[in-house]
Design an enzyme around this catalytic site. Structure first.
Site, PDB file in Angstrom:
ATOM      1  N   THR A  92      -8.275   1.752   2.259  1.00  8.53           N
ATOM      2  CA  THR A  92      -7.906   0.866   3.368  1.00  8.53           C
ATOM      3  C   THR A  92      -7.486   1.646   4.610  1.00  8.53           C
ATOM      4  OG1 THR A  92      -5.679   0.637   2.386  1.00  8.53           O
ATOM      5  CG2 THR A  92      -7.289  -1.092   1.902  1.00  8.53           C
ATOM      6  N   HIS A  93      -7.012   2.868   4.434  1.00  8.26           N
ATOM      7  CA  HIS A  93      -6.687   3.702   5.605  1.00  8.26           C
ATOM      8  C   HIS A  93      -7.933   3.965   6.461  1.00  8.26           C
ATOM      9  CE1 HIS A  93      -2.915   4.604   3.479  1.00  8.26           C
ATOM     10  NE2 HIS A  93      -2.466   5.119   4.609  1.00  8.26           N
ATOM     11  N   TYR A 147      -1.395   8.148  -2.027  1.00 11.56           N
ATOM     12  CA  TYR A 147      -1.571   8.056  -3.474  1.00 11.56           C
ATOM     13  C   TYR A 147      -2.786   8.852  -3.951  1.00 11.56           C
ATOM     14  CZ  TYR A 147       1.713   4.079  -3.911  1.00 11.56           C
ATOM     15  OH  TYR A 147       2.813   3.267  -3.928  1.00 11.56           O
ATOM     16  N   GLY A 148      -3.703   9.113  -3.032  1.00 15.39           N
ATOM     17  CA  GLY A 148      -4.999   9.668  -3.423  1.00 15.39           C
ATOM     18  C   GLY A 148      -4.961  11.015  -4.110  1.00 15.39           C
ATOM     19  N   ASP A 187       0.874  -1.177   0.000  1.00 11.85           N
ATOM     20  CA  ASP A 187       0.000   0.000   0.000  1.00 11.85           C
ATOM     21  C   ASP A 187       0.907   1.222   0.000  1.00 11.85           C
ATOM     22  OD1 ASP A 187      -2.226   1.696   0.224  1.00 11.85           O
ATOM     23  OD2 ASP A 187      -2.314   1.510   2.398  1.00 11.85           O
ATOM     24  N   SER A 188       0.305   2.382  -0.125  1.00  9.01           N
ATOM     25  CA  SER A 188       1.087   3.609  -0.047  1.00  9.01           C
ATOM     26  C   SER A 188       1.652   3.824   1.357  1.00  9.01           C
ATOM     27  CB  SER A 188       0.232   4.814  -0.447  1.00  9.01           C
ATOM     28  OG  SER A 188      -0.863   4.953   0.438  1.00  9.01           O
ATOM     29  N   GLU A 244      -2.039   8.179   8.390  1.00  3.69           N
ATOM     30  CA  GLU A 244      -0.618   7.910   8.212  1.00  3.69           C
ATOM     31  C   GLU A 244       0.224   8.622   9.263  1.00  3.69           C
ATOM     32  OE1 GLU A 244       2.035   5.596   6.219  1.00  3.69           O
ATOM     33  OE2 GLU A 244      -0.104   5.763   5.762  1.00  3.69           O
ATOM     34  N   CYS A 259      -4.700  -1.457  -1.611  1.00  2.00           N
ATOM     35  CA  CYS A 259      -4.969  -0.028  -1.755  1.00  2.00           C
ATOM     36  C   CYS A 259      -6.007   0.144  -2.854  1.00  2.00           C
ATOM     37  CB  CYS A 259      -3.681   0.696  -2.118  1.00  2.00           C
ATOM     38  SG  CYS A 259      -3.877   2.436  -2.562  1.00  2.00           S
ATOM     39  N   ASN A 260      -7.122   0.773  -2.531  1.00  4.37           N
ATOM     40  CA  ASN A 260      -8.174   0.998  -3.519  1.00  4.37           C
ATOM     41  C   ASN A 260      -7.687   1.880  -4.662  1.00  4.37           C
ATOM     42  OD1 ASN A 260     -10.988  -0.042  -2.302  1.00  4.37           O
ATOM     43  ND2 ASN A 260      -9.709   0.721  -0.648  1.00  4.37           N
ATOM     44  N   THR A 261      -6.944   2.922  -4.338  1.00  2.99           N
ATOM     45  CA  THR A 261      -6.459   3.845  -5.366  1.00  2.99           C
ATOM     46  C   THR A 261      -5.507   3.142  -6.324  1.00  2.99           C
ATOM     47  OG1 THR A 261      -6.702   5.751  -3.885  1.00  2.99           O
ATOM     48  CG2 THR A 261      -5.225   6.004  -5.761  1.00  2.99           C
TER      49      THR A 261
END
Length: 226
Positions: A181-182, A38-39, A6-7, A148, A69-71
């Protein structure tokens, strides 16, 4: 070995679900914290990072990749599969389908990063599974960064979350999809506000089930479609 990435910290919610489902699996987690989130990044940048990370994990011996990660899934999972046709790839997408299947009011919402909110992949999910429903896609800029940096327990952010949820609840939304996911780490903050009025939809456990079905090895791939 199963590579999960993920990011940043968000994919840890998916990693935990996979670890519960496969307690003896060899897991490797990579957080691209130098480029989180990433968003708010351009589509091409996201795709470049996903391909670089995927190549690194495969070189380390991963036989299954989880894009937690969805993005990243929305903008790069197809390219990642083309890059590694012999590696199983599991992507993560917002739980639009389960939300659509269980809503009683016919009104659902998707909380997402800016990149996911504008993605054709999310639009496709809505068309496929919720075209007959009232769907509100809500970009939540800065939320992933709050998680984050562990700055999501202050009164100001709580008020921002409440201000985002309140109009959705007042509109009659009864399923709220956590499209990043965050955002799983924000569930304790959201639950008191939605209790008795709406249900939060998270896909971490379903991702783990898909990984189990893939067996941790083999070829091909599947993006999670609930």
């Amino acid at each position: 070995m199963i590579g999960v990435f993920d990011s940043g910290l968000g994919g840890l919610s998916v990693l935990a679900a996979i670890a519960r489902a496969l307690p003896h699996a060899d897991l490797s987690y990579l957080a691209d914290t130098a480029h989180v989130p990433y968003g708010d990044k351009p589509d091409g940048f996201i795709r470049g990072r996903v391909l670089a990370i995927g190549r690194h994990l495969v070189e380390r011996g991963c036989t299954l990749l989880v894009v937690a990660c969805n993005t990243a899934t929305a903008h790069a999972v197809t390219a990642l599969r083309h890059q590694h046709p012999g590696v199983a790839v599991v992507g993560v997408e917002p739980g639009v389908k389960p939300a659509a299947q269980t809503t009683r009011s016919g009104r659902i919402a998707v909380l997402a990063t800016e990149a996911t909110a504008r993605s054709e992949r999310l639009a496709h999910l809505v068309r496929d599974h919720a075209a007959h429903l009232d769907v509100r896609v809500v970009p939540c800029p800065g939320w992933a960064t709050r998680v984050e940096t562990l700055q999501f327990d202050g009164a100001d952010f709580a008020a921002e979350v409440q201000g985002t949820l309140r109009p959705l609840l007042d509109h009659g939304v009864d399923r709220i999809v956590l499209g990043c996911t965050h955002y799983a780490f924000l569930a304790p903050l959201m639950t008191p506000a939605v209790q008795g009025r709406a249900e939060l939809i998270d896909v971490a456990d379903a991702v783990a089930r898909q990984v189990v079905r893939q067996g941790g090895t083999g070829s091909g791939g599947a993006t999670l479609r609930l």
